[in-house]
Scaffold this motif. Structure first.
Motif, PDB file in Angstrom:
ATOM      1  N   LYS A 152     -82.286  24.012  18.878  1.00 34.50           N
ATOM      2  CA  LYS A 152     -82.742  22.669  18.524  1.00 34.50           C
ATOM      3  C   LYS A 152     -82.626  22.388  17.022  1.00 34.50           C
ATOM      4  CE  LYS A 152     -85.993  22.079  22.372  1.00 34.50           C
ATOM      5  NZ  LYS A 152     -85.287  20.930  22.980  1.00 34.50           N
ATOM      6  N   VAL A 153     -82.437  23.438  16.243  1.00 36.92           N
ATOM      7  CA  VAL A 153     -82.233  23.250  14.806  1.00 36.92           C
ATOM      8  C   VAL A 153     -81.012  22.368  14.568  1.00 36.92           C
ATOM      9  CG1 VAL A 153     -81.707  24.394  12.626  1.00 36.92           C
ATOM     10  CG2 VAL A 153     -83.351  25.424  14.203  1.00 36.92           C
ATOM     11  N   LYS A 154     -80.041  22.472  15.457  1.00 38.71           N
ATOM     12  CA  LYS A 154     -78.816  21.672  15.312  1.00 38.71           C
ATOM     13  C   LYS A 154     -79.136  20.183  15.314  1.00 38.71           C
ATOM     14  CE  LYS A 154     -74.074  21.442  17.019  1.00 38.71           C
ATOM     15  NZ  LYS A 154     -73.092  22.047  17.963  1.00 38.71           N
ATOM     16  N   GLN A 155     -80.063  19.765  16.164  1.00 37.75           N
ATOM     17  CA  GLN A 155     -80.456  18.353  16.203  1.00 37.75           C
ATOM     18  C   GLN A 155     -81.123  17.935  14.898  1.00 37.75           C
ATOM     19  OE1 GLN A 155     -82.678  17.289  19.794  1.00 37.75           O
ATOM     20  NE2 GLN A 155     -81.901  19.121  20.807  1.00 37.75           N
ATOM     21  N   VAL A 156     -81.985  18.808  14.383  1.00 37.91           N
ATOM     22  CA  VAL A 156     -82.673  18.508  13.131  1.00 37.91           C
ATOM     23  C   VAL A 156     -81.675  18.330  11.999  1.00 37.91           C
ATOM     24  CG1 VAL A 156     -84.304  19.370  11.413  1.00 37.91           C
ATOM     25  CG2 VAL A 156     -84.760  19.726  13.847  1.00 37.91           C
ATOM     26  N   CYS A 157     -80.764  19.271  11.873  1.00 34.97           N
ATOM     27  CA  CYS A 157     -79.763  19.215  10.800  1.00 34.97           C
ATOM     28  C   CYS A 157     -78.908  17.958  10.906  1.00 34.97           C
ATOM     29  CB  CYS A 157     -78.874  20.463  10.843  1.00 34.97           C
ATOM     30  SG  CYS A 157     -79.729  22.012  10.480  1.00 34.97           S
ATOM     31  N   ALA A 158     -78.450  17.649  12.113  1.00 35.01           N
ATOM     32  CA  ALA A 158     -77.576  16.495  12.309  1.00 35.01           C
ATOM     33  C   ALA A 158     -78.293  15.196  11.967  1.00 35.01           C
ATOM     34  CB  ALA A 158     -77.076  16.469  13.753  1.00 35.01           C
ATOM     35  N   ARG A 159     -79.533  15.073  12.381  1.00 35.64           N
ATOM     36  CA  ARG A 159     -80.258  13.821  12.155  1.00 35.64           C
ATOM     37  C   ARG A 159     -80.633  13.638  10.687  1.00 35.64           C
ATOM     38  NH1 ARG A 159     -84.607  13.250  16.940  1.00 35.64           N
ATOM     39  NH2 ARG A 159     -85.292  11.572  15.543  1.00 35.64           N
ATOM     40  N   LEU A 160     -80.984  14.723  10.014  1.00 39.02           N
ATOM     41  CA  LEU A 160     -81.316  14.612   8.594  1.00 39.02           C
ATOM     42  C   LEU A 160     -80.071  14.272   7.777  1.00 39.02           C
ATOM     43  CD1 LEU A 160     -83.842  17.553   8.182  1.00 39.02           C
ATOM     44  CD2 LEU A 160     -84.334  15.106   8.059  1.00 39.02           C
ATOM     45  N   LYS A 161     -78.938  14.857   8.124  1.00 40.98           N
ATOM     46  CA  LYS A 161     -77.706  14.549   7.409  1.00 40.98           C
ATOM     47  C   LYS A 161     -77.260  13.118   7.694  1.00 40.98           C
ATOM     48  CE  LYS A 161     -76.179  19.354   7.157  1.00 40.98           C
ATOM     49  NZ  LYS A 161     -75.218  20.384   7.631  1.00 40.98           N
ATOM     50  N   ALA A 162     -77.442  12.668   8.939  1.00 50.73           N
ATOM     51  CA  ALA A 162     -77.075  11.293   9.294  1.00 50.73           C
ATOM     52  C   ALA A 162     -77.923  10.290   8.519  1.00 50.73           C
ATOM     53  CB  ALA A 162     -77.247  11.080  10.798  1.00 50.73           C
ATOM     54  N   ALA A 163     -79.152  10.694   8.173  1.00 50.87           N
ATOM     55  CA  ALA A 163     -80.048   9.815   7.416  1.00 50.87           C
ATOM     56  C   ALA A 163     -79.759   9.873   5.920  1.00 50.87           C
ATOM     57  CB  ALA A 163     -81.502  10.204   7.677  1.00 50.87           C
ATOM     58  N   GLY A 164     -78.805  10.726   5.533  1.00 48.04           N
ATOM     59  CA  GLY A 164     -78.443  10.829   4.123  1.00 48.04           C
ATOM     60  C   GLY A 164     -79.430  11.601   3.281  1.00 48.04           C
ATOM     61  N   ALA A 165     -80.241  12.436   3.921  1.00 48.33           N
ATOM     62  CA  ALA A 165     -81.266  13.190   3.178  1.00 48.33           C
ATOM     63  C   ALA A 165     -80.614  14.340   2.398  1.00 48.33           C
ATOM     64  CB  ALA A 165     -82.305  13.749   4.140  1.00 48.33           C
ATOM     65  N   PRO A 166     -80.884  14.434   1.090  1.00 49.12           N
ATOM     66  CA  PRO A 166     -80.345  15.531   0.277  1.00 49.12           C
ATOM     67  C   PRO A 166     -81.207  16.780   0.461  1.00 49.12           C
ATOM     68  CG  PRO A 166     -81.650  14.102  -1.103  1.00 49.12           C
ATOM     69  CD  PRO A 166     -81.662  13.489   0.281  1.00 49.12           C
ATOM     70  N   ILE A 167     -81.083  17.412   1.609  1.00 59.34           N
ATOM     71  CA  ILE A 167     -81.997  18.478   1.981  1.00 59.34           C
ATOM     72  C   ILE A 167     -81.238  19.768   2.288  1.00 59.34           C
ATOM     73  CG2 ILE A 167     -81.981  17.833   4.422  1.00 59.34           C
ATOM     74  CD1 ILE A 167     -84.976  18.492   4.513  1.00 59.34           C
ATOM     75  N   ARG A 168     -81.802  20.890   1.860  1.00 63.79           N
ATOM     76  CA  ARG A 168     -81.263  22.206   2.192  1.00 63.79           C
ATOM     77  C   ARG A 168     -82.153  22.813   3.276  1.00 63.79           C
ATOM     78  NH1 ARG A 168     -78.390  24.484  -2.239  1.00 63.79           N
ATOM     79  NH2 ARG A 168     -77.224  22.815  -3.249  1.00 63.79           N
ATOM     80  N   ILE A 169     -81.530  23.386   4.291  1.00 69.28           N
ATOM     81  CA  ILE A 169     -82.277  23.939   5.411  1.00 69.28           C
ATOM     82  C   ILE A 169     -81.983  25.428   5.557  1.00 69.28           C
ATOM     83  CG2 ILE A 169     -82.639  23.866   7.909  1.00 69.28           C
ATOM     84  CD1 ILE A 169     -81.896  20.907   7.807  1.00 69.28           C
ATOM     85  N   ALA A 170     -83.044  26.225   5.529  1.00 67.37           N
ATOM     86  CA  ALA A 170     -82.926  27.667   5.749  1.00 67.37           C
ATOM     87  C   ALA A 170     -83.676  28.014   7.030  1.00 67.37           C
ATOM     88  CB  ALA A 170     -83.505  28.451   4.574  1.00 67.37           C
ATOM     89  N   VAL A 171     -83.102  28.891   7.830  1.00 64.35           N
ATOM     90  CA  VAL A 171     -83.707  29.260   9.107  1.00 64.35           C
ATOM     91  C   VAL A 171     -84.006  30.752   9.127  1.00 64.35           C
ATOM     92  CG1 VAL A 171     -82.622  27.391  10.391  1.00 64.35           C
ATOM     93  CG2 VAL A 171     -81.417  29.572  10.124  1.00 64.35           C
ATOM     94  N   GLY A 172     -84.906  31.121  10.027  1.00 60.38           N
ATOM     95  CA  GLY A 172     -85.239  32.526  10.191  1.00 60.38           C
ATOM     96  C   GLY A 172     -85.882  32.760  11.537  1.00 60.38           C
ATOM     97  N   GLY A 173     -85.867  34.015  11.973  1.00 60.85           N
ATOM     98  CA  GLY A 173     -86.456  34.358  13.263  1.00 60.85           C
ATOM     99  C   GLY A 173     -85.511  35.194  14.099  1.00 60.85           C
ATOM    100  N   ALA A 174     -86.027  35.725  15.187  1.00 60.45           N
ATOM    101  CA  ALA A 174     -85.290  36.682  16.005  1.00 60.45           C
ATOM    102  C   ALA A 174     -83.899  36.221  16.446  1.00 60.45           C
ATOM    103  CB  ALA A 174     -86.139  37.057  17.218  1.00 60.45           C
TER     104      ALA A 174
END
Length: 210
Positions: A152-174
């Motif tokens: 589901k991270v893919k949806q988050v990344c796509a929507r934030l980029k579509a909104a033009g947000a200058p955001i860096r996303i780091a993920v972690g977990g098993a």
């Protein structure tokens, strides 16, 4: 080291909180608090999670082990450093999952390293995108335990980029540890293997954003 992990795992599986705390305190005599978490607490929990997948422990044991560890981590890791770093605006979240330990570890280590960040707790995709945009977040740390949540991270990344947000996303977990290319497939900017790497990532991004 393996002896501590085995003993700590046994204490968790038998719900022996006092025993688990004793083992953590013994380990602290030879390691830093974050080393105890990374090298004893996390490996033991991972083994318990694997044992659940093979049917060797009950889900209730997995849940209670996580709760015990959350309490111990709160005690072990320092709460904060008075020299706060206020930029970039950062946040940490558990996405569509219920296991909070990973987030707590990273959050505690980030604060202990002098960073101030929003703790979003647990959110679904819609909540996270809306909140990150409203708070003008520049760095977002996402923690997951299960593969469906990681995807589901893919949806988050796509929507934030579509909104033009200058955001860096780091993920972690098993899921990201099991598949070292998954973070790229979901569109994240980086993956942290542990709390120390998360701190290093944000420090590097901070220098770029300064």
């Amino acid at each position: 080291m393996n002896g501590w992990i085995a003993a700590f795992r046994e204490a968790l599986e038998t719900l022996d909180r006092i025993g688990a705390e004793s083992i953590v305190n013994q380990a602290r005599s030879e390691m830093t608090p974050i080393q105890v978490v990374d090298q004893v607490v996390v490996p033991a929990l991972e083994q318990i999670g694997q044992a659940w997948e093979t049917g060797d422990v009950a889900l209730s044991q997995v849940y209670m082990s996580g709760r015990i560890c959350e309490e111990l981590v709160e005690q072990v890791l320092p709460p904060s450093d008075p020299d706060r770093k206020h930029q970039p605006r950062s946040a940490i979240v558990v996405l569509c999952d219920y296991h909070m330990l990973g987030k707590r570890i990273v959050y505690s280590q980030m604060r202990a390293s002098g960073f101030e960040l929003f703790d979003y707790g647990r959110m679904d995709v819609d909540e996270l995108v809306e909140r990150a945009l409203a708070d003008q977040i520049r760095v977002l740390l996402i923690s997951v335990l299960m593969l469906p949540s990681a995807l589901k991270v893919k949806q988050v990344c796509a929507r934030l980029k579509a909104a033009g947000a200058p955001i860096r996303i780091a993920v972690g977990g098993a899921p990201f540890l099991f598949d070292d290319r998954l973070w790229q497939e979901v569109g994240a900017d980086a993956m942290g293997h542990n709390a120390a790497e998360a701190v290093s990532l944000v420090e590097g991004w901070m220098r770029e954003m300064a």
